[in-house]
Design a protein around this motif. Structure first.
Motif, short mmCIF file in Angstrom:
data_model
loop_
_atom_site.label_atom_id
_atom_site.label_comp_id
_atom_site.label_asym_id
_atom_site.label_seq_id
_atom_site.Cartn_x
_atom_site.Cartn_y
_atom_site.Cartn_z
N HIS A 206 25.75 -88.75 -62.97
CA HIS A 206 24.82 -87.63 -63.05
C HIS A 206 25.20 -86.69 -64.19
O HIS A 206 26.38 -86.55 -64.52
N CYS A 210 22.76 -81.63 -63.18
CA CYS A 210 22.12 -82.20 -61.99
C CYS A 210 22.72 -81.59 -60.72
O CYS A 210 23.94 -81.50 -60.59
N GLN A 212 23.10 -82.87 -57.93
CA GLN A 212 23.95 -83.85 -57.27
C GLN A 212 25.36 -83.83 -57.88
O GLN A 212 26.34 -84.00 -57.18
N ASP A 220 22.99 -91.45 -55.07
CA ASP A 220 21.61 -91.09 -55.39
C ASP A 220 21.07 -90.17 -54.30
O ASP A 220 21.43 -90.31 -53.13
N LYS A 222 17.52 -87.17 -53.36
CA LYS A 222 16.24 -86.57 -53.75
C LYS A 222 16.44 -85.39 -54.69
O LYS A 222 15.60 -85.08 -55.52
N CYS A 224 18.46 -85.14 -57.12
CA CYS A 224 18.92 -85.52 -58.46
C CYS A 224 17.81 -85.28 -59.49
O CYS A 224 16.65 -85.60 -59.26
N SER A 225 18.19 -84.70 -60.64
CA SER A 225 17.19 -84.39 -61.67
C SER A 225 17.42 -85.24 -62.93
O SER A 225 16.85 -84.95 -63.97
N LYS A 232 15.91 -92.29 -56.47
CA LYS A 232 16.41 -91.04 -55.91
C LYS A 232 16.84 -91.18 -54.46
O LYS A 232 16.96 -90.19 -53.74
#
Ligand SMILES: *[C@@H]1O[C@H](CO)[C@@H](O)[C@H](O)[C@H]1NC(C)=O
Ligand SMILES: *[C@@H]1O[C@H](CO)[C@@H](O)[C@H](O)[C@H]1NC(C)=O
Ligand SMILES: *[C@@H]1O[C@H](CO)[C@@H](O)[C@H](O)[C@H]1NC(C)=O
Ligand SMILES: *[C@@H]1O[C@H](CO)[C@@H](O)[C@H](O)[C@H]1NC(C)=O
Ligand SMILES: *[C@@H]1O[C@H](CO)[C@@H](O)[C@H](O)[C@H]1NC(C)=O
Ligand SMILES: *[C@@H]1O[C@H](CO)[C@@H](O)[C@H](O)[C@H]1NC(C)=O
Ligand SMILES: [Zn+2]
Length: 293
Positions: A206, A210, A212, A220, A222, A224-225, A232
């Motif tokens: 990441h 991010c 995360q 992984d 949801k 996570c950008s 995700k």
């Protein structure tokens, strides 16, 4: 006397001129080569610059087509194939340690088996396209040759790589008596879909921004950008197409689709087994861009 002297000095002039011409010729040749090398270097330098610019942009237009990592030979295997070729296939299968299998499901309702098996050897591979019809071919010599082939393939000394779990799809071969259900259940398939996920996860962590990453959590999620991590959820699995796009920026074309899919599994299997770093991957992509476009 005068005459002789002058003629010998003429001769020296003549030889001198030839030597001079020869030296000039060598010099010109040398300069041409140097300029040639420099301009090739310059071209490569420019292409590298353009490549870096494009990949920074994150939307490479006109993605290159898929390219196999190593050269390969196609081998069509069917009941009319000569027994010489079938014997050669058995010989090659015995020498091979790593195989890629891609079963095709489209004909499950008929008594047909279509299977792609790639014999992955050190410098090249043999991609075998197998076609078998249980109704017409079960008592043939061809059936017997295939039984021998699968007994070589499904030996515990061989590595059989797949994308996803394809035991169920291979069950059809057991129902056609090409191998037994027992043999099939004993095989330790190397499911690259899972191994790839771990490799990708480790190799492309990441980004610092991010959420995360900020949670000190590498899996992984949801929240996570990262655009470089398309999945995700912890439980999602990479499709072969996405894996190629995100790893090599290569697209699969529709023609020869299944052949490319098999070669693609082999290519991803190689980099996962060799645990390629981002640097190795970038070097490969730049060379591919410079020399194959
Ligand atoms: C690289 O991109 C920048 C803009 O981001 C542009 O100014 C520059 O000319 C590009 N260089 C090449 C070699 O395309
Ligand atoms: C980035 O990609 C867009 C869309 O493909 C393109 O219009 C733009 O010129 C690219 N920019 C650079 C610096 O290459
Ligand atoms: C990603 O890798 C980390 C550490 O290597 C691991 O803890 C995590 O479970 C992995 N996530 C997935 C989805 O494989
Ligand atoms: C990491 O994040 C995932 C998804 O958000 C979560 O299920 C998991 O429990 C987290 N692990 C740790 C060690 O915090
Ligand atoms: C990949 O190729 C297919 C057809 O060959 C095309 O429709 C698709 O847009 C391509 N994908 C990308 C990301 O370029
Ligand atoms: C792969 O290489 C990285 C370093 O580049 C290392 O951290 C990682 O443990 C390796 N993974 C395996 C499975 O060997
Ligand atoms: Zn992320």
């Amino acid at each position: 006397m005068q005459h002789v002297l002058s003629s010998s000095s003429n001769l020296f002039d003549y030889i001198g001129a030839i030597l001079m011409g020869f030296l000039l010729y060598i010099l010109a040749l040398f300069l041409t080569i140097v300029i040639g090398i420099l301009s090739i270097d310059f071209l490569i330098y420019c292409k590298k610059k353009i490549y870096k610019n494009q990949s920074n942009n994150n939307t490479i237009k006109n993605l290159p087509d898929f390219k196999a990592l190593k050269p390969y030979t196609l081998l069509f295997i069917h009941v009319l194939q000569s027994s010489f070729i079938l014997d050669e296939l058995l010989t090659q299968a015995k020498r091979t340690k790593i195989f890629t299998i891609l079963p095709k499901t489209k004909s499950q309702h008929t008594n047909q088996l279509y299977l792609h098996v790639e014999l992955v050897q050190d410098t090249r591979s043999i991609l075998v396209l197998i076609e078998y019809n249980y109704d017409y071919e079960r008592n043939s010599r061809y059936h017997h040759q295939l039984v021998l082939f699968f007994s070589i393939l499904f030996d515990s000394s061989k590595t059989i790589q797949t994308w996803g779990d394809c035991k169920e799809q291979l069950d059809i071969g057991a129902s056609f008596l090409l191998f037994t259900h027992g043999e099939l259940s004993k095989i330790q398939f190397l499911n690259l879909q899972q191994n790839f996920k771990h490799w990708y996860n480790d190799t492309f962590p990441h980004k610092i921004q991010c959420p995360q990453y900020l949670k000190y959590n590498t899996s992984d999620s949801k929240s996570c950008s990262c655009s470089h991590r398309p999945y995700k959820s912890k439980s999602s699995q990479w499709s072969l197409l996405q894996a190629l796009l995100y790893t090599f920026n290569e697209n699969l074309t529709t023609s020869m689709f299944d052949i490319q899919k098999c070669l693609a599994i082999t290519k991803l299997g190689h980099i996962v087994r060799e645990n390629w770093s981002i640097e190795q991957l970038n070097k490969y992509k730049i060379n591919r861009y410079i020399y194959h476009e």
